[in-house]
Scaffold this active site. Structure first.
Site, mmCIF file in Angstrom:
data_model
loop_
_atom_site.group_PDB
_atom_site.id
_atom_site.type_symbol
_atom_site.label_atom_id
_atom_site.label_comp_id
_atom_site.label_asym_id
_atom_site.label_seq_id
_atom_site.Cartn_x
_atom_site.Cartn_y
_atom_site.Cartn_z
ATOM 1 N N LYS A 13 0.668 -0.913 0.129
ATOM 2 C CA LYS A 13 -0.014 -0.128 0.135
ATOM 3 C C LYS A 13 1.323 1.001 0.174
ATOM 4 O O LYS A 13 2.281 1.597 0.829
ATOM 5 C CB LYS A 13 -0.707 -0.211 1.074
ATOM 6 C CG LYS A 13 -2.417 1.017 1.822
ATOM 7 C CD LYS A 13 -2.716 0.983 3.036
ATOM 8 C CE LYS A 13 -3.932 1.881 2.877
ATOM 9 N NZ LYS A 13 -4.509 0.524 4.452
ATOM 10 N N SER A 25 -9.509 1.647 3.454
ATOM 11 C CA SER A 25 -8.960 1.865 2.372
ATOM 12 C C SER A 25 -8.197 1.383 1.553
ATOM 13 O O SER A 25 -7.330 1.654 0.709
ATOM 14 C CB SER A 25 -7.951 3.110 3.142
ATOM 15 O OG SER A 25 -6.928 2.726 4.456
ATOM 16 N N SER A 39 -9.347 -1.342 7.217
ATOM 17 C CA SER A 39 -8.932 -1.005 6.310
ATOM 18 C C SER A 39 -8.457 -2.803 5.172
ATOM 19 O O SER A 39 -8.007 -2.367 4.342
ATOM 20 C CB SER A 39 -8.138 0.090 6.016
ATOM 21 O OG SER A 39 -9.244 1.715 6.554
HETATM 22 N N1 GLN Z 1 -13.174 4.102 6.814
HETATM 23 C C1 GLN Z 1 -12.370 3.922 8.600
HETATM 24 C C2 GLN Z 1 -11.882 5.753 7.512
HETATM 25 O O1 GLN Z 1 -12.420 5.803 6.913
HETATM 26 C C3 GLN Z 1 -11.218 3.341 8.008
HETATM 27 C C4 GLN Z 1 -9.856 2.849 7.646
HETATM 28 C C5 GLN Z 1 -8.608 2.270 8.100
HETATM 29 O O2 GLN Z 1 -8.894 2.113 8.937
HETATM 30 N N2 GLN Z 1 -7.937 2.847 7.290
HETATM 31 O O3 GLN Z 1 -11.828 5.911 8.865
#
Ligand code: GLN
Length: 484
Positions: free
Chosen positions: A75, A150, A174
């Site tokens: 990532k 994400s 994520s």
């Molecule tokens: N969807 C969650 C957010 O927008 C988690 C994102 C993540 O785990 N980086 O914060």
């Protein structure tokens, strides 16, 4: 069938049936053929080919490890030396990392071939992959749908058969949510297990790196390499991580799996069948199911959306056009430079988080929001601790729905925040949690989630591995072109 799992590639390399160079060419060709997915922000064929040749030489010399010669990708929130590292933000569009993140360095030391950097929601804020400043990633199972976020590119690149495993990060879901949407196995280790050194910070008390792959076996292989203490991360947990074979070897017959029924009732009808079958499958493996209560169901998301933005507002203050990040043209004074650099560099969701986070931390509101959210966080940890006195692990849904359409939730931030209602509790409590494929609904993968007490990654990896010995959901693949 082409080799598309880490274990199959490893076996073929060890048997001399293929080479790292051949696997790397296959991966580069697959990346090219799946360019429309927008899974990669940066692909580096030159670096990958050089690493592949080195890996073949290393195996030839009899010095290979499990990952030597395996094509992987990370990532684009992990720093990798000399490469663009953007966090999918315009803010860092031209930044090249001066060093490797610890997780990246450990992959390289093991001889993995890194192909490049994967797309994500900007600064890992999102649950659909649509918040990337460089365009959304598509779901290989159905290219009209999101891959989740994400870690959108991390999931899409595996599901499309480009690389057999990737690194993602999980602050509120994520790794697990994209794994669920793309039919993969994804592990968020215990907080502190995988070093945060060189991982661009979103919410430091929640951020945790981990791996996505087809199977628990492959996830364990990557986790055992990237995990373990790192003196350069002050929050790194002491101790090393066991080898994959040990992580997978906990006998599951006789374990008790807690099932909080209220979580299952909150899930779309379409997911009910596969989740119910998964429970029955665990029972068939000799696992005892026990109904339990986790009396915080509705509180985790609101607490997270105070704490994570509060930490983000602090972490992202470094991107001011001076110390880090995009700098605006011709500023008239310092204030103008800050204002316009940040205004131009950050996307709308990141701005929303900075605004809410700054608000929650401001004098007069701190007690009402931030302190209150911390109390909720502590209560959630206490409920888990209590639950783990009666059960060895927990089984939950990963997501309330299967992968949704691109654009479907783009204008409804709250709906997107609710996506993570089953994943956020593990982050708030710092627990290890894993999503595994438990079936399909209308051609789309359904994920189930396993949680264990701190540092018991082996327990949930073993449960998932045992499940995958008697099921074939993790062996299903999208049809080329992704018309599900
Ligand atoms: N969807 C969650 C957010 O927008 C988690 C994102 C993540 O785990 N980086 O914060």
């Amino acid at each position: 069938m082409s080799l598309d799992t880490l274990s199959a590639m490893r076996r073929a390399l060890e048997a001399g049936e293929t080479t790292a160079v051949a696997l790397t060419e296959q991966a580069l060709a697959a990346a090219e053929a799946n360019g429309d997915l927008n899974a990669f922000l940066h692909l580096d064929p030159t670096q990958a080919r050089a690493a592949a040749e080195a890996a073949d030489a290393r195996r030839e010399a009899g010095e290979g490890t499990a990952l030597t010669g395996i094509p992987l990708a990370v990532k684009d929130i992990f720093c990798s030396k000399g490469d663009p590292t953007t966090a999918a933000s315009k803010m860092l569009a031209n930044w090249r990392a001066p060093y490797d993140a610890t997780a990246v360095a450990r992959l390289r030391d093991a001889g993995a071939v890194l192909l490049g950097k994967l797309n994500l929601d900007e600064f890992a804020m999102g649950a659909s992959g649509e918040n990337s400043a460089f365009g959304p990633t598509l779901n290989p199972w159905d290219r009209t749908r999101v891959p989740g976020g994400s870690s959108s590119g991390s999931a899409a690149a595996v599901a499309a058969g480009i690389v057999p495993a990737t690194l993602g990060t999980d602050t509120g879901g994520s790794i697990r949510q994209p794994a669920a949407f793309c039919g993969l196995t994804g592990l968020k280790p215990t907080y502190g297990r995988v070093s945060r050194w060189g991982m661009i910070a979103f919410a430091s008390s929640l951020d945790q790196g981990g791996a996505l792959a087809w199977s628990a076996e492959d996830v364990a292989e990557v986790f055992s390499v990237i995990g373990g203490h790192d003196p350069r991360d002050a929050t790194s947990a002491p101790g090393t991580v066991a080898p994959a074979s040990t992580l997978l070897s906990t006998p599951v017959a006789g374990l008790t799996l807690g099932v909080p029924e209220a979580f299952f009732e909150a899930v779309d009808d379409a997911l009910q069948g596969p989740l119910a079958e998964a429970k029955a499958q665990f029972e068939a493996l000799g696992v005892r199911l026990k109904a339990i209560e986790l009396p915080f169901a509705g509180d985790a998301v609101p607490a997270y959306y105070v704490l994570a933005p509060a930490e983000a507002s602090t972490n992202l203050s470094r991107y001011d056009g001076v110390r880090f990040g995009h700098r605006c043209e011709n500023p008239v004074d310092l204030d103008d430079l800050y204002r316009r650099s940040r205004g131009e560099g950050f996307g709308p969701e990141v701005k929303r988080r900075i605004l809410t986070g700054t608000y929650a931390l401001s004098v007069g509101y701190y007690d009402a929001y931030y302190r209150q959210a911390q109390r909720v966080r502590r209560r959630i940890l206490e409920s888990f601790t209590e639950a783990f006195q009666a059960v060895d692990a927990l089984f939950l849904p990963t997501t309330p729905t299967t992968a949704f359409k691109l654009g479907e939730k783009r204008n409804d931030p709250i709906a997107l925040y609710e996506e993570d209602r089953f994943t956020i509790p593990a982050n708030l409590a710092g627990l290890p949690a894993l999503s595994l494929p438990v079936g399909f609904s209308n051609g789309l993968p359904v994920g189930g989630q396993l949680l264990a007490p701190h540092f018991e990654e082996g327990r949930i990896l073993s449960l998932a591995h045992a499940f995958q010995q008697v099921t074939d959901h993790h062996q299903q693949r999208p049809t080329a072109g992704g018309a599900a």
